[in-house]
Structure formats: C-alpha cells, structure tokens
Design an enzyme around this catalytic site. Structure first.
Site, PDB file in Angstrom:
ATOM      1  N   GLY A   1       0.804  -1.375  -0.202  1.00  0.00           N
ATOM      2  CA  GLY A   1      -0.015   0.038   0.191  1.00  0.00           C
ATOM      3  C   GLY A   1       0.922   1.189  -0.075  1.00  0.00           C
ATOM      4  O   GLY A   1       0.549   2.287   0.742  1.00  0.00           O
TER       5      GLY A   1
ATOM      6  N   GLY B   1      -5.085   6.340  15.236  1.00  0.00           N
ATOM      7  CA  GLY B   1      -6.474   6.941  15.127  1.00  0.00           C
ATOM      8  C   GLY B   1      -6.578   7.902  14.137  1.00  0.00           C
ATOM      9  O   GLY B   1      -5.616   7.810  13.025  1.00  0.00           O
TER      10      GLY B   1
ATOM     11  N   TYR C   1     -14.524  -3.570  10.064  1.00  0.00           N
ATOM     12  CA  TYR C   1     -13.190  -2.882  10.014  1.00  0.00           C
ATOM     13  C   TYR C   1     -12.630  -3.124  11.159  1.00  0.00           C
ATOM     14  O   TYR C   1     -11.256  -3.445  11.293  1.00  0.00           O
ATOM     15  CB  TYR C   1     -13.483  -1.615   9.912  1.00  0.00           C
ATOM     16  CG  TYR C   1     -12.054  -0.718   9.614  1.00  0.00           C
ATOM     17  CD1 TYR C   1     -11.242  -1.021   8.624  1.00  0.00           C
ATOM     18  CD2 TYR C   1     -11.789   0.235  10.729  1.00  0.00           C
ATOM     19  CE1 TYR C   1      -9.778  -0.437   8.649  1.00  0.00           C
ATOM     20  CE2 TYR C   1     -10.637   0.856  10.521  1.00  0.00           C
ATOM     21  CZ  TYR C   1      -9.582   0.434   9.631  1.00  0.00           C
ATOM     22  OH  TYR C   1      -8.295   1.193   9.432  1.00  0.00           O
TER      23      TYR C   1
ATOM     24  N   PHE D   1      -7.915   7.642   3.195  1.00  0.00           N
ATOM     25  CA  PHE D   1      -8.771   6.530   3.989  1.00  0.00           C
ATOM     26  C   PHE D   1      -9.945   6.842   3.925  1.00  0.00           C
ATOM     27  O   PHE D   1     -11.010   6.121   3.810  1.00  0.00           O
ATOM     28  CB  PHE D   1      -8.116   6.503   5.314  1.00  0.00           C
ATOM     29  CG  PHE D   1      -8.874   5.600   6.354  1.00  0.00           C
ATOM     30  CD1 PHE D   1      -8.601   4.197   6.366  1.00  0.00           C
ATOM     31  CD2 PHE D   1      -9.888   5.950   7.095  1.00  0.00           C
ATOM     32  CE1 PHE D   1      -9.223   3.394   7.007  1.00  0.00           C
ATOM     33  CE2 PHE D   1     -10.649   5.289   7.920  1.00  0.00           C
ATOM     34  CZ  PHE D   1     -10.247   3.888   8.090  1.00  0.00           C
TER      35      PHE D   1
HETATM   36  P1  NDP Z   1      -4.875   5.209   1.948  1.00  0.00           P
HETATM   37  O1  NDP Z   1      -6.437   4.946   1.266  1.00  0.00           O
HETATM   38  O2  NDP Z   1      -4.411   6.660   1.805  1.00  0.00           O
HETATM   39  O3  NDP Z   1      -3.906   4.030   1.675  1.00  0.00           O
HETATM   40  C1  NDP Z   1      -4.386   2.816   1.575  1.00  0.00           C
HETATM   41  C2  NDP Z   1      -3.350   2.019   0.739  1.00  0.00           C
HETATM   42  O4  NDP Z   1      -3.676   0.520   0.780  1.00  0.00           O
HETATM   43  C3  NDP Z   1      -3.172   2.382  -0.713  1.00  0.00           C
HETATM   44  O5  NDP Z   1      -1.831   2.498  -1.115  1.00  0.00           O
HETATM   45  C4  NDP Z   1      -3.787   1.367  -1.594  1.00  0.00           C
HETATM   46  O6  NDP Z   1      -3.279   1.016  -2.495  1.00  0.00           O
HETATM   47  C5  NDP Z   1      -3.643   0.135  -0.758  1.00  0.00           C
HETATM   48  N1  NDP Z   1      -4.571  -0.933  -0.731  1.00  0.00           N
HETATM   49  C6  NDP Z   1      -5.792  -1.019  -0.437  1.00  0.00           C
HETATM   50  N2  NDP Z   1      -6.239  -2.303  -0.891  1.00  0.00           N
HETATM   51  C7  NDP Z   1      -5.219  -2.895  -1.497  1.00  0.00           C
HETATM   52  C8  NDP Z   1      -5.131  -4.186  -2.052  1.00  0.00           C
HETATM   53  N3  NDP Z   1      -6.199  -4.860  -2.209  1.00  0.00           N
HETATM   54  N4  NDP Z   1      -3.917  -4.609  -2.615  1.00  0.00           N
HETATM   55  C9  NDP Z   1      -2.818  -3.794  -2.361  1.00  0.00           C
HETATM   56  N5  NDP Z   1      -2.889  -2.727  -1.744  1.00  0.00           N
HETATM   57  C10 NDP Z   1      -4.133  -2.156  -1.337  1.00  0.00           C
HETATM   58  O7  NDP Z   1      -5.274   5.038   3.772  1.00  0.00           O
HETATM   59  P2  NDP Z   1      -4.100   4.960   4.821  1.00  0.00           P
HETATM   60  O8  NDP Z   1      -2.765   5.518   4.324  1.00  0.00           O
HETATM   61  O9  NDP Z   1      -4.754   5.823   5.602  1.00  0.00           O
HETATM   62  O10 NDP Z   1      -4.240   3.406   5.079  1.00  0.00           O
HETATM   63  C11 NDP Z   1      -3.217   2.634   5.364  1.00  0.00           C
HETATM   64  C12 NDP Z   1      -3.308   1.720   6.344  1.00  0.00           C
HETATM   65  O11 NDP Z   1      -3.499   2.236   7.843  1.00  0.00           O
HETATM   66  C13 NDP Z   1      -4.691   0.818   6.068  1.00  0.00           C
HETATM   67  O12 NDP Z   1      -4.312  -0.209   6.770  1.00  0.00           O
HETATM   68  C14 NDP Z   1      -5.871   1.541   7.065  1.00  0.00           C
HETATM   69  O13 NDP Z   1      -6.907   0.684   7.669  1.00  0.00           O
HETATM   70  C15 NDP Z   1      -4.673   1.985   8.366  1.00  0.00           C
HETATM   71  N6  NDP Z   1      -5.163   3.107   9.244  1.00  0.00           N
HETATM   72  C16 NDP Z   1      -5.745   4.390   8.747  1.00  0.00           C
HETATM   73  C17 NDP Z   1      -6.036   5.135   9.572  1.00  0.00           C
HETATM   74  C18 NDP Z   1      -6.511   6.550   9.018  1.00  0.00           C
HETATM   75  O14 NDP Z   1      -7.362   7.556   9.991  1.00  0.00           O
HETATM   76  N7  NDP Z   1      -6.221   6.939   8.093  1.00  0.00           N
HETATM   77  C19 NDP Z   1      -6.100   5.163  11.124  1.00  0.00           C
HETATM   78  C20 NDP Z   1      -5.953   3.772  11.565  1.00  0.00           C
HETATM   79  C21 NDP Z   1      -5.273   2.876  10.522  1.00  0.00           C
HETATM   80  P3  NDP Z   1      -3.853   0.842  -4.078  1.00  0.00           P
HETATM   81  O15 NDP Z   1      -5.483   1.187  -4.021  1.00  0.00           O
HETATM   82  O16 NDP Z   1      -2.767   1.420  -5.238  1.00  0.00           O
HETATM   83  O17 NDP Z   1      -3.794  -0.860  -4.246  1.00  0.00           O
HETATM   84  C1  8X3 Z   2      -8.841   4.110  11.050  1.00  0.00           C
HETATM   85  C2  8X3 Z   2      -9.162   5.023  12.571  1.00  0.00           C
HETATM   86  O1  8X3 Z   2     -11.253   5.617  14.001  1.00  0.00           O
HETATM   87  O2  8X3 Z   2     -11.404   5.808  11.496  1.00  0.00           O
HETATM   88  O3  8X3 Z   2      -8.308   2.881  11.259  1.00  0.00           O
HETATM   89  O4  8X3 Z   2     -11.602   3.773  12.650  1.00  0.00           O
HETATM   90  S1  8X3 Z   2     -10.742   5.071  12.751  1.00  0.00           S
END
Ligand code: NDP
Ligand code: 8X3
Length: 251
Positions: free
Chosen positions: A9, A180, A149, A186
């Site tokens: 990702g 968080g 989730y 996202f």
């Molecule tokens: P983004 O949506 O900005 O990035 C998500 C990344 O995951 C992208 O690079 C996307 O790449 C990749 N991805 C999604 N599905 C797939 C797949 N099937 N295969 C390969 N790559 C995949 O979100 P974040 O950077 O915020 O998220 C990163 C991680 O952090 C996630 O696991 C999310 O659950 C977690 N998280 C996020 C929070 C937030 O508030 N933002 C808080 C806590 C955790 P592409 O689409 O090019 O494949």
């Molecule tokens: C992403 C944080 O609080 O939106 O993992 O679920 S929250």
C-alpha cells in the site's frame, strides 16, 4: 550494510510516507500497491534503490509471484510493513453491505497473512527480520459502524503479538502500530469517493499526518535488537475517549 524494507500500500497515505521515510534514512525500498502509475512516480522520486511491483494483497498467487521474482539485490528483506488496508462504509451491522465486509476481511486480514507467509521464510533463513503491521485504534476501541473494520484490526493486533510469541527464538521482531484519526485517502475510500463526506471527517480537527505514522514505523523498526516494540497506539491531539452509550427507554 544496506537494509531493505518491503511496504504494501505504498501508493498513498501511510505507505507512501513510510517509503519516503525509510529511503531518507538510506534504506532501499520495495514498494507495492495496485496503482502502478503511482508506484512509478514514487520510485522516480526516491533517492535510494527502489523496486516497484504492482500487487493486490488479496491475490495469494500474485503476492507469492512478486516475492519470488524480487531481484537478488533486494533480498533478504529486513522489514515488512503490512500497511495495505481499508475501511468500507460506516453503516451499522444490520445495514452494512456484506461484500464490503468480505473486501475488508480479504484485504486487512488475508492480505496481511499472504504477505507475511510469503516473506517470513527469507527472514527465518537470514536469521533476522521485523514485521510491522498497521492496525488501528478501531481494533482496540469499538465505535458505531466500526463493526467489521474494527474486528479486522483486532485480528491484526493479536496476529502481531502471536507472531512475536512464535518467532522470538528466531530473531524475528513484530510490532503493531495502531493509529487513530489521520488524514489520508482513507475516508475517500471508506465513503466510496464521496469527497464531501470524506472531508467532513477532518473539518476543524488537527488529524495526524502520514508522516507521523511513518515516524512511528521507522522508530519501531530502527530500535537496537535488544528492544522489541510490541504495540504503539497513537491518537490525534484532538482525539480522546467518550463515555459509554446508555440508551434509555428500552423495554
Ligand atoms: P489510503 O487509502 O491513503 O492508503 C491505503 C493503501 O492501501 C493504498 O496505497 C492502497 O493502494 C492500498 N491498498 C488497498 N487495498 C489494497 C489491495 N487489495 N492490494 C494492495 N494494496 C491495497 O489509507 P491509509 O494510508 O490511511 O491506510 C493505510 C493503513 O492504515 C490501512 O491498513 C488502514 O486501515 C490503516 N489506518 C488508517 C487510519 C486513518 O485514519 N487514515 C487510522 C488507522 C489505521 P492501491 O489502491 O493502489 O492498491
Ligand atoms: C482508522 C481510524 O477511527 O476511523 O483506522 O477507525 S478510525
């Protein structure tokens, strides 16, 4: 000696910031994701050797093929960052879409398992490695609409701890980073492209930035070997806990 990090990702958000951070610290990177054009742009920007591979973490055969085809100069991998993941929808369990649930389970759980299983053997052979998983506060604290989730991220937390229990004797470290509120793509993904809904999540807040999470990932991965960071839970400075919900008038 040059170290290598494999990041899932890396086309957006935390993963992209993590690639930039490790490269800035002199590491070579393996960056993966489904959007190839973004991987190419990131690779062109990074100053250390970078191998980019289009990879969908839900496709076990594709994950295995990408790992098997890594150039020799990019193996063995020192650190795996299992970051790819997503939330889909914020509906209550009775209203949520079952296909959204399936996609979250396939990506956030099966994706982490496929990548870990594909890369662990070379860490074991090398007698060294570190798996950093991106969990969430949603795996620790329930909230309405967090149903599947949050459950996938609880899985990620417990899998991280159990990996460590299994692999301590093989010199493999494991860490769960649990962020968080953070502004990335996202919420655009969660609300399926509804930009207004997505931006409202962050209106008048001070969310964490992808670089804040990349900092934590790099810090955990760069501790001396006599230290393993089990978990790091992070919240935005404007975020904290609420009281329990008590519904009155139920019979
Ligand atoms: P983004 O949506 O900005 O990035 C998500 C990344 O995951 C992208 O690079 C996307 O790449 C990749 N991805 C999604 N599905 C797939 C797949 N099937 N295969 C390969 N790559 C995949 O979100 P974040 O950077 O915020 O998220 C990163 C991680 O952090 C996630 O696991 C999310 O659950 C977690 N998280 C996020 C929070 C937030 O508030 N933002 C808080 C806590 C955790 P592409 O689409 O090019 O494949
Ligand atoms: C992403 C944080 O609080 O939106 O993992 O679920 S929250």
């Amino acid at each position: 000696m040059t170290k290598t990090v494999f990041i899932t990702g890396a086309t957006s958000g935390f993963g992209m910031a993590t690639a930039r951070r490790f490269a800035a610290e002199g590491w070579q990177t393996i960056i993966t994701g489904r959007r190839g054009e973004r991987l190419d742009a990131l690779k062109a920007e990074l100053k250390t050797p970078c191998h980019a591979a289009v990879m969908d973490v839900t496709d076990k055969a594709a994950v295995n093929a990408v790992v098997a085809a890594l150039p020799a100069a990019f193996t063995p991998i020192d650190v795996l960052v299992n970051n790819a993941g997503l939330a889909l929808g914020l509906g209550t369990a009775d209203q949520a879409d079952i296909t959204d649930w399936e996609t979250m389970v396939e990506t956030n759980i099966m994706g982490v398992l496929y990548c870990t299983k594909a890369i662990l053997p070379q860490m074991i052979d090398n007698g060294y490695g570190h798996v950093v998983n991106i969990g969430s506060i949603a795996g620790n604290w329930p909230y309405p609409g967090g149903n599947v989730y949050g459950a996938t991220k609880a899985f990620v937390r417990q899998f991280s701890l159990n990996l460590r229990a299994d692999l301590v004797g093989k010199n493999i470290h494991a860490t769960d980073i649990e962020p968080g509120l953070s502004e990335t793509e996202f919420s655009q993904v969660r609300f399926k492209g509804d930009a207004d809904k997505a931006s409202q999540v962050y209106t008048d807040t001070q969310p964490m930035r992808p670089e804040d999470i990349a900092d934590a990932v790099y810090w955990a991965a760069s501790r001396p070997r006599n230290v393993n960071i089990n978990r790091i839970e992070m919240m935005a400075g404007c975020q904290a806990f609420a009281s329990f919900n008590i519904v009155r008038g139920l019979t």
